[in-house]
Scaffold this motif. Structure first.
Motif, short mmCIF file in Angstrom:
data_model
loop_
_atom_site.label_atom_id
_atom_site.label_comp_id
_atom_site.label_asym_id
_atom_site.label_seq_id
_atom_site.Cartn_x
_atom_site.Cartn_y
_atom_site.Cartn_z
N ARG A 102 15.48 27.47 -73.03
CA ARG A 102 15.16 26.75 -71.96
C ARG A 102 13.68 27.45 -71.50
O ARG A 102 13.99 29.36 -71.50
CB ARG A 102 15.68 27.02 -70.25
CG ARG A 102 15.19 26.30 -68.96
CD ARG A 102 16.00 26.09 -67.76
NE ARG A 102 16.31 27.15 -67.57
CZ ARG A 102 17.61 28.29 -68.21
NH1 ARG A 102 18.87 27.43 -68.21
NH2 ARG A 102 18.68 29.39 -67.27
N SER A 125 13.00 28.61 -63.86
CA SER A 125 13.05 29.39 -64.68
C SER A 125 11.88 29.21 -64.94
O SER A 125 10.81 28.73 -65.47
CB SER A 125 13.79 28.72 -66.13
OG SER A 125 14.91 28.75 -65.91
N LEU A 156 19.92 25.52 -61.18
CA LEU A 156 20.72 25.74 -61.86
C LEU A 156 21.69 26.28 -61.65
O LEU A 156 21.69 26.82 -60.38
CB LEU A 156 19.39 26.07 -62.43
CG LEU A 156 18.33 26.51 -63.51
CD1 LEU A 156 17.82 27.71 -64.05
CD2 LEU A 156 18.46 25.17 -64.20
N GLU A 160 24.00 27.48 -66.39
CA GLU A 160 22.86 27.84 -66.52
C GLU A 160 21.42 28.65 -66.57
O GLU A 160 21.20 29.35 -67.50
CB GLU A 160 22.57 26.93 -66.06
CG GLU A 160 23.21 25.04 -66.01
CD GLU A 160 21.87 24.16 -65.38
OE1 GLU A 160 21.96 22.95 -65.89
OE2 GLU A 160 21.64 23.76 -63.70
N TRP A 167 21.30 24.66 -73.46
CA TRP A 167 20.70 24.43 -71.86
C TRP A 167 20.62 22.86 -72.26
O TRP A 167 19.85 22.76 -72.87
CB TRP A 167 19.43 25.17 -71.62
CG TRP A 167 19.50 24.41 -69.88
CD1 TRP A 167 20.32 24.21 -69.26
CD2 TRP A 167 18.29 23.80 -69.75
NE1 TRP A 167 19.94 23.42 -68.15
CE2 TRP A 167 18.96 22.98 -67.86
CE3 TRP A 167 16.83 23.25 -69.88
CZ2 TRP A 167 17.91 22.52 -67.23
CZ3 TRP A 167 16.27 22.20 -69.03
CH2 TRP A 167 16.74 22.17 -67.98
N ASP A 168 21.38 21.93 -71.88
CA ASP A 168 21.46 20.07 -71.74
C ASP A 168 20.67 19.97 -71.01
O ASP A 168 21.10 20.27 -69.67
CB ASP A 168 22.62 19.99 -72.09
CG ASP A 168 22.31 18.52 -72.67
OD1 ASP A 168 21.11 18.13 -72.56
OD2 ASP A 168 23.49 17.75 -72.84
#
Length: 194
Positions: A102, A125, A156, A160, A167-168
């Protein structure tokens, strides 16, 4: 990815390693990823289609330039959007054990701002520049824009937040009912010393 697809990607990567001039625009499977007219602008490089970053820009994109300007025309200016940036090839294409690293997540971007390239919103992020490890070849850096439903507060999960790697994005997209991607763009780059 099918075996034939891997062979084609490896062939293109080997050709591009020899000469980037024929690889500024991709003609294979990676070129199909781009859709919707997304444009990503760094100080000296505009990316408006799937491409390989030439050698002369690789150090700048990794170490000098900050977050790019992201622009998408034709969206509903009254809606809100989410931007994701991931590297599905972390730490390498041949060993993507940290796939979908990510690199950036911004939610609540106003459509009117996205049209102008002003992607202010809630940064879940912080931007991480493309920094492929030395000797790992080309990495794909993918930008995806999704339309958000009204009234959603996106966040998140603690799990996460604990790691940028593995990270999916699919569960994130499904959890909040995001629509799309309405646009997608990717560029390929590798460590500037390779």
């Amino acid at each position: 990815m099918r075996s034939l697809d891997i062979i084609v990607v490896l062939w293109v990567m080997s050709v591009c390693h020899i000469t980037t001039s024929i690889c500024d625009e991709l003609d294979h499977e990676d070129a199909k990823f781009c859709s919707g007219g997304l444009k990503v602008t760094y100080p000296d490089r505009v990316i408006d289609g799937c491409a390989i970053i030439p050698q002369e820009f690789r150090e700048k994109i990794s170490k000098v330039w900050g977050p790019p300007q992201v622009q998408l025309t034709g969206v509903n200016e009254k809606r809100k959007y989410t931007l994701l940036m991931v590297d599905p090839d972390a730490p390498s294409l041949m060993n993507p054990s940290l796939a979908n690293w990510r690199h950036w997540v911004i939610v609540g971007i106003k459509g009117s701002g996205l049209v102008r390239g002003d992607i202010r919103g809630d940064e879940l992020s912080a931007y991480q520049p493309p920094t492929p490890p030395h000797g790992t070849g080309l990495h794909r850096y993918q930008f995806l824009v999704f339309e958000q439903p009204d009234g959603q507060t996106l966040s998140l999960t603690p799990k996460e937040k604990s790691s940028l790697g593995n990270w999916d994005p699919k569960p994130f997209v499904q959890r909040f009912g995001l629509t799309g991607p309405v646009a997608a763009l990717q560029f390929l780059t590798q460590n500037h010393k390779d």
